[in-house]
Design an enzyme around this catalytic site. Structure first.
Site, PDB file in Angstrom:
ATOM      1  N   CYS A 102       1.901   5.071   0.182  1.00 44.67           N
ATOM      2  CA  CYS A 102       1.575   6.390   0.733  1.00 44.67           C
ATOM      3  C   CYS A 102       1.097   7.357  -0.345  1.00 44.67           C
ATOM      4  O   CYS A 102       0.505   8.393  -0.037  1.00 44.67           O
ATOM      5  CB  CYS A 102       2.780   6.974   1.452  1.00 44.67           C
ATOM      6  SG  CYS A 102       3.382   5.929   2.779  1.00 44.67           S
ATOM      7  N   HIS A 117       1.813  14.564   2.118  1.00 47.58           N
ATOM      8  CA  HIS A 117       1.742  13.304   2.856  1.00 47.58           C
ATOM      9  C   HIS A 117       2.459  13.489   4.187  1.00 47.58           C
ATOM     10  O   HIS A 117       3.546  14.064   4.247  1.00 47.58           O
ATOM     11  CB  HIS A 117       2.406  12.204   2.027  1.00 47.58           C
ATOM     12  CG  HIS A 117       2.679  10.959   2.809  1.00 47.58           C
ATOM     13  ND1 HIS A 117       1.727  10.371   3.614  1.00 47.58           N
ATOM     14  CD2 HIS A 117       3.807  10.202   2.931  1.00 47.58           C
ATOM     15  CE1 HIS A 117       2.258   9.308   4.186  1.00 47.58           C
ATOM     16  NE2 HIS A 117       3.513   9.187   3.800  1.00 47.58           N
ATOM     17  N   ASN A 121       2.176   8.500  10.778  1.00 50.09           N
ATOM     18  CA  ASN A 121       2.136   8.414   9.314  1.00 50.09           C
ATOM     19  C   ASN A 121       1.135   7.325   8.933  1.00 50.09           C
ATOM     20  O   ASN A 121       1.378   6.144   9.171  1.00 50.09           O
ATOM     21  CB  ASN A 121       3.549   8.089   8.827  1.00 50.09           C
ATOM     22  CG  ASN A 121       3.627   7.788   7.330  1.00 50.09           C
ATOM     23  OD1 ASN A 121       2.620   7.512   6.679  1.00 50.09           O
ATOM     24  ND2 ASN A 121       4.829   7.835   6.788  1.00 50.09           N
TER      25      ASN A 121
END
Ligand code: COA
Length: 335
Positions: A124, A260, A291
């Site tokens: 990520c 993020h 996500n």
């Protein structure tokens, strides 16, 4: 021995993001479509994660097609021809065809002239690692224009029956062109890792183990959600503050906070811990995108342009974190 004189490149004084493009996976998957398999509810998922629906790839979409679409849009936005790209950096942790990286093929399909092209696997945090590398390549004179892509097809690696992960992840891609600049456009990176917690998010088995086993099950993403939540909420707020300090600005100078998109509660906890003033607009793309790991920051930024929350020239704090555990953050003047 005579000292040789080497010819070394001279970089641009600064680097900046000069174009942005994204691609959202086409299939909209509401909470209602996944709750039965994990004995959950729309209400629970929204309360614990802020997610109402996520985007997953349709039958004709691939990691490659999403990366390409985002990259083309970024080049158009930057007004740059593929031939002007000196390096392509693809951040992804979901390229299941491990040999080899996808970046060279993306460069080829774009029509670039054989630039340096490589994948980075920082999960990520991958996109923010890519921005940091691109800025240094440009400031160091190694490249003039760098295409940074964050792309993920996480739905492939999600177990539909894993209560801790089935509702979190989504698919998509985002890309930026980073180029030379006379004024600062990308601040110093604050990055690092905590490898002691590498088991907190990982594949349930490595590929060889999985296919060597009797049932030959595809491995899936496994996560210790509570450990990740604690780490992200507390440690990442410190990283965010350090990034502002190293850049020499304060929260008051910011226009945007683009973290993020891991979980809405983590976003809120970070914003509170670094005491973001009311005028700073916060990216909340996760609600209907899920996500998307390395793709989440450019997707979130694109949403802010689209709804008028972000304007060209705004100063954004970007912070990315995830499996590894890895993190990277920087202040960016948005194009
Ligand atoms: N639906 C309904 N209930 C669930 C559930 C689900 N999908 N998953 C767990 N539960 C239940 C548990 O059984 C437990 O019930 P109990 O209190 O009766 O024992 C309760 O909810 C709490 O479980 P827990 O695992 O502690 O949940 P949580 O509050 O930690 O929330 C996450 C789970 C995944 C939402 C949360 O840990 C999280 O967001 N972590 C960070 C994840 C993340 O952002 N990852 C990406 C980083 S890049």
């Amino acid at each position: 021995m005579t000292a040789a004189t080497w010819t070394l490149p001279t970089g641009s004084p600064h680097a900046a993001v000069i174009g942005l493009g994204v691609h959202r996976a086409e299939r909209v998957v509401p909470n209602a479509a996944i709750v039965d398999a994990i004995d959950s509810s729309d209400e629970w998922i929204q309360r614990r994660s802020g997610i109402t629906e996520r985007r997953w790839v349709g039958p004709d979409e691939t990691l490659e097609s999403m990366s390409l679409a985002a990259a083309r849009a970024a080049l158009t936005d930057a007004g740059i021809e593929p031939a002007q790209i000196d390096a392509v950096i693809l951040a992804t942790c979901t390229n299941t065809q491990q040999i080899t990286g996808l970046a060279p093929r993306i460069a080829h399909l774009l029509g670039a002239q054989g630039p340096a092209a490589f994948d980075i696997a920082a999960a990520c945090a991958g996109f923010s690692h890519g921005i940091a590398i691109a800025a240094d390549l440009i400031r160091g004179g190694t490249a003039r224009h760098v295409l940074v892509i964050g792309a993920e097809r996480l739905s492939t690696l999600v177990s539909e029956t894993d209560r801790g992960t089935a509702f979190i992840f989504g698919d998509g891609a985002g890309a930026v062109v980073v180029g030379p600049s006379d004024v600062p456009g990308i601040g110093p990176v604050v990055w690092g890792s905590d490898g002691e917690q590498h088991h907190a998010i990982e594949l349930s088995a490595d590929w060889v183990e999985a296919f060597g086993s009797e049932d030959r099950t595809l491995p899936h993403i496994a996560m210790d959600g509570a450990a990740v939540f604690r780490w992200a909420s507390y440690e990442m707020a410190k990283v965010a503050q350090l990034t502002l300090d190293r850049t020499g600005i304060t929260v008051d100078d910011l226009d945007l906070f683009v973290p993020h998109q891991a979980n809405m509660r983590i976003i809120d906890a970070m914003a509170k811990a670094i005491k973001l003033p009311d005028h700073v607009r916060i990216a909340r793309d996760i609600a209907d995108q899920g996500n998307t790991s390395a793709a989440s920051i450019p997707l979130a930024l694109a949403r802010m342009y689209a709804d008028g929350t972000a304007r060209s020239g705004d100063l954004a704090l970007m912070i990315a974190f995830g499996a590894g555990l890895t993190y990277a953050a920087q202040v960016v003047r948005i194009p």
